[in-house]
Scaffold this motif. Structure first.
Motif, PDB file in Angstrom:
ATOM      1  N   UNK A 288      -7.915  12.741  55.049  1.00  0.00           N
ATOM      2  CA  UNK A 288      -7.740  12.380  56.454  1.00  0.00           C
ATOM      3  C   UNK A 288      -6.419  12.915  56.976  1.00  0.00           C
TER       4      UNK A 288
ATOM      5  N   UNK B  76      -6.693  16.437  57.679  1.00  0.00           N
ATOM      6  CA  UNK B  76      -7.444  16.648  58.906  1.00  0.00           C
ATOM      7  C   UNK B  76      -6.551  16.467  60.119  1.00  0.00           C
ATOM      8  N   UNK B  77      -5.659  15.513  60.057  1.00  0.00           N
ATOM      9  CA  UNK B  77      -4.780  15.269  61.190  1.00  0.00           C
ATOM     10  C   UNK B  77      -3.596  16.234  61.219  1.00  0.00           C
ATOM     11  N   UNK B  78      -3.527  17.082  60.205  1.00  0.00           N
ATOM     12  CA  UNK B  78      -2.448  18.047  60.174  1.00  0.00           C
ATOM     13  C   UNK B  78      -1.219  17.560  59.416  1.00  0.00           C
ATOM     14  N   UNK B  79      -1.376  16.552  58.590  1.00  0.00           N
ATOM     15  CA  UNK B  79      -0.212  15.981  57.934  1.00  0.00           C
ATOM     16  C   UNK B  79      -0.328  15.975  56.418  1.00  0.00           C
TER      17      UNK B  79
ATOM     18  N   UNK C 116     -16.299  11.898  53.928  1.00  0.00           N
ATOM     19  CA  UNK C 116     -15.323  11.415  54.910  1.00  0.00           C
ATOM     20  C   UNK C 116     -15.849  11.556  56.326  1.00  0.00           C
TER      21      UNK C 116
ATOM     22  N   UNK D 172     -14.607  12.866  58.890  1.00  0.00           N
ATOM     23  CA  UNK D 172     -14.444  14.138  59.590  1.00  0.00           C
ATOM     24  C   UNK D 172     -15.365  15.224  59.065  1.00  0.00           C
TER      25      UNK D 172
ATOM     26  N   UNK E 161      -9.383   9.714  63.643  1.00  0.00           N
ATOM     27  CA  UNK E 161     -10.209  10.846  63.253  1.00  0.00           C
ATOM     28  C   UNK E 161     -11.352  11.089  64.238  1.00  0.00           C
TER      29      UNK E 161
ATOM     30  N   UNK F  71     -10.389  12.369  67.566  1.00  0.00           N
ATOM     31  CA  UNK F  71     -10.028  13.785  67.572  1.00  0.00           C
ATOM     32  C   UNK F  71     -11.272  14.650  67.529  1.00  0.00           C
TER      33      UNK F  71
ATOM     34  N   UNK G 218      -1.459   9.797  67.838  1.00  0.00           N
ATOM     35  CA  UNK G 218      -1.229  11.035  67.096  1.00  0.00           C
ATOM     36  C   UNK G 218      -0.411  12.013  67.923  1.00  0.00           C
TER      37      UNK G 218
ATOM     38  N   UNK H 120       3.441  13.646  67.093  1.00  0.00           N
ATOM     39  CA  UNK H 120       3.825  15.058  67.070  1.00  0.00           C
ATOM     40  C   UNK H 120       4.840  15.387  68.149  1.00  0.00           C
TER      41      UNK H 120
END
Lengths: 364, 311, 336
Positions: free
Chosen positions: A299, A302-305, B142, B144, B252, B255, B267, B271
């Motif tokens: 996950x 997926x979130x970029x982390x 998962x 996603x 998730x 997004x 999220x 960032x």
């Protein structure tokens, strides 16, 4: 009718010795039960094979996981690869590789019939020359295909496995060590120490885990070691609770009182009696935590982390694959298969261990 | 019992305080402020912005002044959406996440409990292996991965629901909350199914089920009235962590399906180093989780009379 | 006319370890107003016998392989599940050994007491509740109107057993099967519960089947007895005869084992050996390997219950053919 026997048997009591049944220890019992659970056993075998393949496999694929080949783009599994050599004045010829499906784009200035003829010739294995390029069919294979940058997917999936498994186990190890120590101390000492320690656990439990991990990753940057410290630091809470609960219930059990009354030292009691009984739930929960951690890492990727590039775990591969699902389905399918089957096997193994180590549960 | 509930609500305070402090100092540790990345701004402009938002003061002062504002429910303005305050952003995006979350929750419970109960009653037969294998699949895939697959089938091929977005989508039959909710809900349905099956099997092995049979109680009543109550206990105690999971799961699915819910805002704020928004959402989530854990404990007490004293 | 007539009941369990013959040819009758004791050690099949009659044996792995159980013209072993369900709890009731685990901890006592009434009779909840309160008073629970709303864990052990009895008798059944109802209770409470059952039996004219391993209880409570071993009845008859003139070595050995009968300081008497493995077929007498009177023919010849006097039967081969007569002073004090 009775069968007359030749020998005379005196009217004396005949006591049949009950066969001295040798008892089985808890571990032998558990191993026996696990063996009988074919699903769990199969999962164990499968998982070991997966681990071995991921670790040793990349040595045999013939590619590395970061080796790019931009002209190849995303080629399908087992698509024939064509080498294009470009002769260069005063220099070594430039070599690049193309998938068969994109070879037609090289001859766009020709008519459709001519194009087909050229492609057919290449397919037959002929060396075709066109301007300064020459094309010929190679024996190279990408068994799982390639990604958009021409990287071999098989190698990347295997290396991804190394990373995902490493993160899974490392994070779980961190959480187990912290959790067991915390829970054991709290449970064994009891009293105020216990209350304070568990109160802290309660408070931490109420925090949104993923949120905190996200914050940690953003604050300290994407660092491989930090990743599993962060995840491990979040998963230890449940382990601590389980261990503490076990120790407390064991402390009051009669066999401990018996051991005390026999005059065994505290150290012996802890080592010989308490710890083996705690190991059961710890092993079970450890086996079940690894897939949870791997999922969490996926996950995060997926979130970029997740893990920093160029390393990519199964999670990152899945993210890539999900995004290009419509054009290159294989980029999603292969990582998904590996990821899911590994998680499957770990979950089934954990279930099997749970059934095997719980002497009270009976399947039939 | 009221006393206990009030006590538990008061526990909110130390939890939130720790959460707040932790988050605050974490965000401050990140190098670079929210405006240092703006290439167009000159150093003077940046300095003025910092001053306006109080970022040039020492950290301790910032912390205390922030604490003061929070107590008054003032989370300050967002750095990225400069015309909106954090409270407004939360108020705007949370209802969307709530719709999805509630629907997902309902799906998880209804499908999960039904599947688990059916599996428990048909133990070791086809109707046990079938639901449980599907459930296992749900746990190992998962969200996603499942999300895009479902999107491909139901949105692009069958055109039943919108692929992404939230507003102005009346041309598709299904509400835009459905696909995200289904994606999210199925994962938790799988967990609920496994827990229900385990809990029910435990109960069905107990002596009092034999007593109920000896009284001539019909089988369906045994399951619904006698077995379900105790059998659902593991599910109820799972609700707390499940809720926390739903929140993070929302990141998730929001997004994937491009839904403007609170998860996406969080999220993005992370960032963007949008501190007030980060802090506001973290506190908001934390409060929700604590309250939901309490609800779960109350439900447990209602189902299990023995645990009422230790609530 | 017996109320319940069980003929040659056979219940086997099919397991991975083999076919366990838990009940292998058991017959008995129950008559109104009379108490039958079924005595045996753990694993003798006494509980499984009664579970089989009421259809409470899980099938698989168990299966009722043979026999009949005639009740009011219906063979309970052959009738439909629905028919059997209507009889259970209404005309034949059962109480169990451990009242804590046998009562549903998640439901109030009132719910559990009213349940047989609501299931079997057309009755309003209000009336059912009234009868529930009355039933508690009948078993001697004070302040029943208030306590009927309690949960099981709020009662003490003895009281819970009273509740079980009330629950079993609330629909005025004709037969009560009691599976070791006093085993899990303190000695003083045991006596009270036995008294209670006796009293209710008198008031309702019940036929009672009392399963136990405790000979003392049998002596004080049951008019006639069946002694079970390894799934079979080895001796049957009126209680006083069973005790005065044992006709089977197992019965004699059991009575000898009662610790109270021994002089202080003398070694206690135990029956050597272990009960047989029921997954292996036993051609002859199942008790033979442990019997002081055993001869090879005992293990080889199939033996059935045979009458010795009008109300006394034995399944001991040597006794039947007159080789042994007086078991009151067994051959040897066999110690393990």
């Amino acid at each position: 009718m009775s069968i007359e026997t030749a020998t005379v048997v005196p009217d004396a009591p005949v006591i049949q010795e009950a066969k001295l049944a040798s008892g089985t220890s808890l571990w032998q019992d558990a191993w026996y039960r696990l063996q009988r659970n074919r699903l769990a056993l199969g999962s164990l075998v499968f998982f070991c094979m997966m681990a071995v393949v991921c670790v040793l496999g990349p040595l045999f694929t013939g590619y590395t996981y970061e080796q790019t080949e931009l002209s190849l783009k995303a080629s399908a599994p087992l698509e024939p690869i064509i080498e294009r050599t470009e002769s260069v004045k005063n220099g070594a010829p430039r070599r690049s590789y193309l998938g068969l499906s994109s070879i037609e784009d090289e001859f766009l200035e020709k008519s459709p019939e001519e194009r087909q003829a050229v492609v057919a010739r290449i397919k037959r294995g002929e060396v075709v020359r066109e301007d300064r390029f020459s094309y010929h069919l190679t024996r190279l294979k990408h068994r799982f295909g390639t990604d958009a940058l021409g990287r071999d997917l098989l190698t990347r999936v295997l290396v991804g496995g190394q990373i995902s498994l490493a993160v899974g186990f490392a994070a779980t190890l961190v959480s187990v060590v912290i959790g067991v120590l915390w829970g054991a101390v709290a449970g064994f000492l009891g009293g105020k120490v216990d209350t304070v320690m568990m109160r802290l656990v309660d408070i931490l439990y109420a925090m949104p885990f993923t949120v905190i991990v996200i914050l940690l990753m953003v604050t300290f940057g994407r660092n491989f070691i930090l990743l599993f410290v962060a995840i491990g630091a979040v998963e230890w809470l449940t382990m601590a609770r389980i261990v503490r609960g076990q120790i407390i219930s064991l402390k009051h059990q009669e066999f401990v009182e018996a051991a005390v009354s026999l005059g065994l030292s505290e150290r012996t009691i802890i080592l010989r009696h308490l710890i083996p009984n705690v190991l059961g739930p710890v092993i079970i929960y450890t086996t079940l935590t690894v897939p949870d951690v791997m999922l969490l890492e996926a996950v995060l990727s997926f979130l970029g982390l997740g893990v920093p590039p160029p390393m990519s775990s199964w999670g990152a591969l899945l993210d890539d694959g999900a995004r290009t699902m419509e054009t290159s389905l294989w980029l999603l399918v292969f990582p998904a298969l590996f990821f899911s089957s590994t998680l499957f096997s770990l979950n089934f193994l954990g279930d099997g261990l749970r059934d095997a180590l719980d002497p009270k549960s009976s399947k039939d | 019992m009221i006393k206990v509930i009030v006590g538990r609500l008061l526990q909110l305070i130390p939890v939130l305080w720790i959460l707040l402090t932790l988050t605050f100092f974490l965000t401050k540790m990140v190098p670079g402020g929210p405006f240092s990345a703006e290439r167009q701004a000159t150093p003077e402009v940046i300095a003025r912005l910092n001053e306006y938002y109080g970022l040039d003061k020492p950290v301790w002062q910032q912390y205390l002044s922030y604490l003061g504002k929070v107590v008054r429910f003032d989370f300050g303005p967002s750095y990225t959406y400069q015309s909106d305050s954090v409270t407004e952003i939360i108020a705007r995006s949370f209802p969307i996440s709530l719709q999805i979350g509630t629907l997902a929750f309902a799906i998880a419970i209804v499908i999960g409990v039904t599947a688990g109960a059916i599996a428990a009653v048909n133990k070791n037969k086809v109707w046990d292996y079938l639901p449980m294998s599907v459930a296992m699949l749900g746990i190992c895939l998962p969200t996603f991965v499942l999300g895009p697959i479902l999107a491909l089938i139901f949105c692009l091929e069958l055109k039943l629901a919108p692929v992404s977005g939230w507003y102005g989508l009346e041309y598709v039959p299904l509400h835009p909350a459905v696909m995200p909710a289904v994606t999210l809900g199925l994962f938790y349905a799988a967990n609920v199914a496994r827990l229900t099956r385990g809990g029910m099997l435990d109960i069905l092995n107990q002596d009092f089920i034999r007593t109920a049979r000896a009284k001539g109680v019909p089988e369906h009543q045994i399951i619904l009235k006698h077995a379900l109550r105790g059998g659902l206990l593991p599910v109820v105690s799972f609700l707390g962590p499940a809720f926390a999971g739903l929140i993070s799961g929302s990141f998730v699915v929001e997004k994937i399906f491009n839904v403007p819910g609170l998860g996406q805002e969080f999220i993005k704020s992370v960032f963007n180093r949008d501190y007030p928004l980060i802090l506001g959402t973290v506190i908001f989530f934390g409060t929700l989780i604590v309250i939901f854990n309490l609800v779960s404990d109350i439900a447990q007490a209602l189902l299990d009379p023995k645990s009422r004293k230790s609530l | 006319m017996p109320l319940l007539s069980v003929e040659n009941l056979k219940t086997y369990f099919y397991t991975r370890a083999g076919t366990v013959r838990a009940v292998d040819g058991v017959s008995f009758d129950l008559e109104s107003g009379k108490t039958l004791g079924i005595v045996g050690e753990s694993g003798s099949g006494k509980s499984v016998t009664c579970y089989s009659i009421l259809g409470l044996v899980p099938q698989p792995p168990g299966r009722i392989v043979g026999g009949r159980a005639l009740f009011a013209g219906v063979d309970l072993l052959a009738c439909s599940k629905e028919q059997l369900r209507k009889i259970r709890g209404k005309r034949i009731s059962m109480i169990f050994q451990d009242p804590m685990t046998s009562l549903n901890p998640y439901l109030r006592i009132s719910e559990q007491l009213m349940e047989p009434l609501l299931v079997h009779e057309r009755i309003s909840r209000k009336h059912a509740l009234n009868r529930a309160v009355t039933s508690l008073e009948e078993v001697g629970i004070q302040d029943a109107g208030r306590r009927v709303h309690f949960y099981p864990h709020e009662f003490s052990g003895g009281m819970r057993q009273r509740v079980m009895i009330a629950m079993a008798l609330i629909s005025r059944p004709e037969i009560l099967i009691a599976d070791e109802p006093t085993t899990a209770l303190d000695v003083t409470v045991q006596a009270q519960i036995l008294e209670l059952i006796k009293q209710r039996q008198r008031e309702l004219g019940l036929a009672v089947a009392f399963i136990t391993h405790d000979l003392g209880v049998v002596a004080s409570f049951c008019a006639s007895v069946k002694v079970m071993y390894a799934g079979r009845i080895v001796e049957a008859g009126l209680t006083r005869e069973i005790f005065a003139r044992p006709c089977h070595p197992y019965n004699a050995a059991l009575q000898q084992s009662i610790p109270a009968l021994h002089e202080k300081g003398k070694p206690l008497f135990t029956i050597a050996g272990l009960p047989p493995d029921l997954s292996k077929p036993i051609p002859g007498c199942p008790f033979a390997p442990r019997c002081a009177y055993m001869l090879p023919k005992c293990q080889q010849t199939p033996v059935r219950l045979q009458g010795v006097t009008a109300h006394h039967e034995t399944a001991c081969l040597r006794f039947q053919v007159g080789e042994i007569g007086d078991l009151r002073h067994p051959l040897a004090s066999v110690t393990a």
